[in-house]
Enzyme design. Structure first.
Site, PDB file in Angstrom:
ATOM      1  N   ASP A 104       2.351  -5.704   0.391  1.00  0.00           N
ATOM      2  CA  ASP A 104       1.912  -7.021  -0.099  1.00  0.00           C
ATOM      3  C   ASP A 104       1.637  -6.926  -1.594  1.00  0.00           C
ATOM      4  OD1 ASP A 104       1.969  -7.802   2.542  1.00  0.00           O
ATOM      5  OD2 ASP A 104      -0.163  -7.415   2.857  1.00  0.00           O
TER       6      ASP A 104
HETATM    7  N1  URA Z   1      -0.196  -3.756   6.069  1.00  0.00           N
HETATM    8  C1  URA Z   1      -0.611  -4.847   5.383  1.00  0.00           C
HETATM    9  O1  URA Z   1      -1.354  -5.676   5.901  1.00  0.00           O
HETATM   10  N2  URA Z   1      -0.174  -5.003   4.108  1.00  0.00           N
HETATM   11  C2  URA Z   1       0.601  -4.104   3.471  1.00  0.00           C
HETATM   12  O2  URA Z   1       0.931  -4.293   2.290  1.00  0.00           O
HETATM   13  C3  URA Z   1       1.018  -2.969   4.195  1.00  0.00           C
HETATM   14  C4  URA Z   1       0.603  -2.821   5.495  1.00  0.00           C
END
Ligand code: URA
Length: 235
Positions: A104
């Site tokens: 993310d």
């Molecule tokens: N899980 C998440 O919630 N976000 C990420 O960026 C990676 C794994």
């Protein structure tokens, strides 16, 4: 392989542009100026050249680790933030390097990139379960019930089977180490929410047996060579 094709294979532009770069005297091979685009060089694992004074090593395939900062999207066409590709030299984008899975925009830490399609597929395929270790800073203190729920499995919205962590360890009251095998959308945030807490910050520390190098500053990247690739495959 001739120098024009070597530069082309490494992402320095079109064949014509690469020819021009060499003919303009911008390339040195093993320290010596070479202005002949047709000059042949054996593709050894240590073929080093310089373009405009910047050194480069020939690599048939590119494997990289980036220490991703917050506020970067794992997309070439980011919607609201900068792209992680802004953190790489343009040659790597030209030669088709892509993210191996996504983080993310607000997640930091270890992100792999490669132009080897088989490698990207192997590490992102749901069939190949590679452990990934995350550090999550949580809004509320962690308790035994949350840790047990994460280890035993929590039901994520819209899924029929529970998702269980390989390990859920409390590093301190608000710091959770979570190892997961899958790479579902917002997986860690959704799991922690389903266990009754909330992720405030998320950092990926390890994939397989490869940990983000402590020497790799945020926003910088390094090549992965055979020892690091072997570590990645170790589980
Ligand atoms: N899980 C998440 O919630 N976000 C990420 O960026 C990676 C794994």
């Amino acid at each position: 392989m001739d120098l024009e094709r070597i530069l082309f294979s490494q992402g320095f532009g079109t064949r014509r542009q690469c020819r021009g770069i060499v003919a303009d005297g911008r390339v040195r091979v093993a320290g010596a100026l070479c202005t002949d685009p047709d000059a042949d060089f054996p593709l050894t694992p240590t073929l080093d050249f310089e373009v405009d004074g910047k050194s480069w090593r020939y690599r048939e395939k590119a494997y990289l680790a980036l220490n991703k900062p917050e506020g970067y999207e794992c997309s070439r066409d980011p919607q609201h933030h900068l792209s992680v590709f802004h953190l790489l030299p343009p040659q790597l984008t030209t030669r088709g390097v892509q993210c191996v899975g996504r983080l993310d925009q607000d997640t930091t830490g270890l992100l792999l990139l490669s132009d080897d399609g088989a490698f990207v597929h192997a590490f992102t395929s749901p069939k190949r379960k590679v452990p990934k270790v995350y550090l999550a800073t949580t809004r509320h203190p962690l308790d035994e019930a949350q840790l047990a729920a994460l280890s035993e499995g929590v039901l994520l919205h819209g899924e029929s089977d529970p998702s269980a962590a390989l390990a859920a360890v409390r590093r301190d009251d608000h710091l959770l180490e979570l190892s997961v095998l899958e790479g579902k959308y917002h997986q860690v945030k959704r799991m922690v929410a389903a266990a009754g807490n909330r992720v405030e910050k998320l950092h990926r520390e390890r994939i397989g047996g490869f940990a983000l190098p402590a020497t790799l500053a945020e926003g910088t990247w390094c090549w992965l060579d055979e020892p690091e690739l072997a570590a990645l495959r170790r589980e």
